[in-house]
Scaffold this motif. Structure first.
Motif, mmCIF file in Angstrom:
data_model
loop_
_atom_site.group_PDB
_atom_site.id
_atom_site.type_symbol
_atom_site.label_atom_id
_atom_site.label_comp_id
_atom_site.label_asym_id
_atom_site.label_seq_id
_atom_site.Cartn_x
_atom_site.Cartn_y
_atom_site.Cartn_z
ATOM 1 N N ASP A 68 0.811 -1.227 0.000
ATOM 2 C CA ASP A 68 0.000 0.000 0.000
ATOM 3 C C ASP A 68 0.843 1.276 0.000
ATOM 4 N N LEU A 69 2.095 1.185 0.526
ATOM 5 C CA LEU A 69 3.039 2.319 0.489
ATOM 6 C C LEU A 69 2.499 3.571 1.189
ATOM 7 N N GLU A 70 1.650 3.366 2.177
ATOM 8 C CA GLU A 70 1.006 4.489 2.847
ATOM 9 C C GLU A 70 1.997 5.438 3.528
ATOM 10 N N ASN A 71 3.083 4.886 4.051
ATOM 11 C CA ASN A 71 4.045 5.727 4.771
ATOM 12 C C ASN A 71 5.233 6.156 3.916
ATOM 13 N N TYR A 72 5.124 6.016 2.604
ATOM 14 C CA TYR A 72 6.180 6.519 1.717
ATOM 15 C C TYR A 72 6.078 8.043 1.668
ATOM 16 N N ASP A 73 7.177 8.703 1.985
ATOM 17 C CA ASP A 73 7.193 10.165 2.073
ATOM 18 C C ASP A 73 7.968 10.758 0.893
ATOM 19 N N GLU A 74 7.246 11.362 -0.041
ATOM 20 C CA GLU A 74 7.882 11.941 -1.237
ATOM 21 C C GLU A 74 8.781 13.127 -0.910
ATOM 22 N N THR A 75 8.599 13.711 0.283
ATOM 23 C CA THR A 75 9.429 14.881 0.637
ATOM 24 C C THR A 75 10.826 14.474 1.076
ATOM 25 N N GLN A 76 11.032 13.185 1.347
ATOM 26 C CA GLN A 76 12.382 12.716 1.673
ATOM 27 C C GLN A 76 13.234 12.686 0.410
ATOM 28 N N ALA A 77 14.532 12.499 0.619
ATOM 29 C CA ALA A 77 15.476 12.581 -0.510
ATOM 30 C C ALA A 77 15.500 11.291 -1.328
ATOM 31 N N TRP A 78 14.332 10.922 -1.867
ATOM 32 C CA TRP A 78 14.269 9.762 -2.756
ATOM 33 C C TRP A 78 14.562 10.215 -4.181
ATOM 34 N N PRO A 79 15.208 9.388 -4.984
ATOM 35 C CA PRO A 79 15.380 9.745 -6.398
ATOM 36 C C PRO A 79 14.031 9.744 -7.114
ATOM 37 N N LEU A 80 13.912 10.526 -8.152
ATOM 38 C CA LEU A 80 12.647 10.678 -8.869
ATOM 39 C C LEU A 80 12.101 9.347 -9.365
ATOM 40 N N ILE A 81 12.979 8.435 -9.727
ATOM 41 C CA ILE A 81 12.517 7.148 -10.258
ATOM 42 C C ILE A 81 11.690 6.381 -9.227
ATOM 43 N N LEU A 82 11.995 6.535 -7.942
ATOM 44 C CA LEU A 82 11.217 5.859 -6.916
ATOM 45 C C LEU A 82 9.898 6.576 -6.646
ATOM 46 N N ASP A 83 9.911 7.905 -6.757
ATOM 47 C CA ASP A 83 8.637 8.636 -6.676
ATOM 48 C C ASP A 83 7.703 8.172 -7.794
ATOM 49 N N ASN A 84 8.264 8.025 -8.980
ATOM 50 C CA ASN A 84 7.468 7.574 -10.132
ATOM 51 C C ASN A 84 6.972 6.141 -9.943
ATOM 52 N N PHE A 85 7.829 5.313 -9.381
ATOM 53 C CA PHE A 85 7.445 3.921 -9.107
ATOM 54 C C PHE A 85 6.281 3.855 -8.135
ATOM 55 N N VAL A 86 6.365 4.631 -7.055
ATOM 56 C CA VAL A 86 5.296 4.641 -6.054
ATOM 57 C C VAL A 86 3.995 5.162 -6.663
ATOM 58 N N GLU A 87 4.094 6.193 -7.481
ATOM 59 C CA GLU A 87 2.906 6.730 -8.160
ATOM 60 C C GLU A 87 2.292 5.672 -9.061
ATOM 61 N N TRP A 88 3.127 4.955 -9.781
ATOM 62 C CA TRP A 88 2.662 3.871 -10.664
ATOM 63 C C TRP A 88 1.975 2.774 -9.857
ATOM 64 N N MET A 89 2.565 2.416 -8.708
ATOM 65 C CA MET A 89 1.968 1.394 -7.844
ATOM 66 C C MET A 89 0.585 1.823 -7.366
ATOM 67 N N ARG A 90 0.471 3.059 -6.926
ATOM 68 C CA ARG A 90 -0.806 3.555 -6.396
ATOM 69 C C ARG A 90 -1.878 3.640 -7.484
ATOM 70 N N GLU A 91 -1.471 4.008 -8.680
ATOM 71 C CA GLU A 91 -2.419 4.053 -9.807
ATOM 72 C C GLU A 91 -2.926 2.657 -10.135
ATOM 73 N N ASN A 92 -2.030 1.691 -10.122
ATOM 74 C CA ASN A 92 -2.418 0.317 -10.418
ATOM 75 C C ASN A 92 -3.369 -0.253 -9.362
ATOM 76 N N GLN A 93 -3.147 0.137 -8.117
ATOM 77 C CA GLN A 93 -3.999 -0.352 -7.029
ATOM 78 C C GLN A 93 -5.392 0.258 -7.065
ATOM 79 N N SER A 94 -5.432 1.535 -7.481
ATOM 80 C CA SER A 94 -6.737 2.211 -7.516
ATOM 81 C C SER A 94 -7.519 1.815 -8.766
#
Length: 229
Positions: free
Chosen positions: A203-229
């Protein structure tokens, strides 16, 4: 008149120094014999014209060890040998690595592979092995990134056992996305960070985009959430 010869008896040799000398001699002989065994084993698989074990030699070694060329334990062995070039073991790397493992024969090397797995799995070693796996794939001079296909294989190899759900989803994303053709070291290290940190998955509920994650992981999480919804 010549001086009178001394009647004093010369002191007997120091027995401790003789023992010490003999001990060193035995130790040196044992070291030499051990090194000769390592060299004979090395020469069994080495390409004599190159003076090192090449990919063909590693395949022959794998066959004799009864493991597949793509087995993660061969990558672990390369890590232990501190091999600098993918698919090649130099004689120095072979000697120092096998000495560290306490191995001087094929049968001993075969027995030590499970212990090598345990060593790599220690938290103090695992991240070092993970980072090494990426560097080992840099086959060209000044190369700083690895193609997506190789990265997917590597993720399965080095992270798949411990983080199978995350790796399966990440590999699926990497194969369908079109923004990235290669992965650099920073992205690779953050894949590991993403898996080992306690981010609820899938579910990635506690993934925080404001942390210093590379953009590719932000995109991955967004893709995961879109697929789940």
């Amino acid at each position: 008149m010549p001086p009178r010869a001394s009647k004093r008896k010369s002191a007997p040799p120091n027995s401790s120094s003789v023992t010490s000398s003999d001990g060193r001699s035995v130790l040196n002989k044992a070291k030499t014999k051990g090194m000769e065994k390592l060299d004979r084993l090395f020469n069994t698989y080495a390409n004599s014209s190159l003076g090192m074990i090449d990919p063909e030699g590693i395949e022959a070694l794998c066959a004799d060890l009864g493991v597949d060329y793509t087995d993660v334990r061969i990558l672990m062995l390369a890590w232990k040998l501190k091999a600098e070039k993918q698919g090649y073991f130099t004689q120095d790397e072979w000697q120092s690595g096998l000495k560290a493992l306490g191995v001087d024969s094929l049968s001993k090397l075969k027995k030590v592979l499970p212990e090598l797995e345990k060593e790599v799995e220690k938290p103090s070693n695992y991240e070092d092995f993970y980072i090494y796996a990426f560097r080992y794939c840099l086959t060209e001079e000044k190369q700083k990134s690895v193609d997506i296909e190789s990265i997917c294989e590597l993720l399965n190899l080095v992270l798949g056992v411990q983080f199978r759900p995350q790796v399966d989803s990440l590999v699926e994303y990497l194969k369908v996305q079109n923004d990235y053709k290669v992965i650099n070291a920073d992205q690779w290290i953050n894949f590991f960070r993403f898996c080992k940190e306690q981010i609820s998955f899938p579910d990635l509920e506690n993934y925080d985009e404001t942390q210093a994650w590379p953009l590719i992981l932000d995109n991955f999480v967004e893709w995961m959430r879109e697929n789940q919804s």
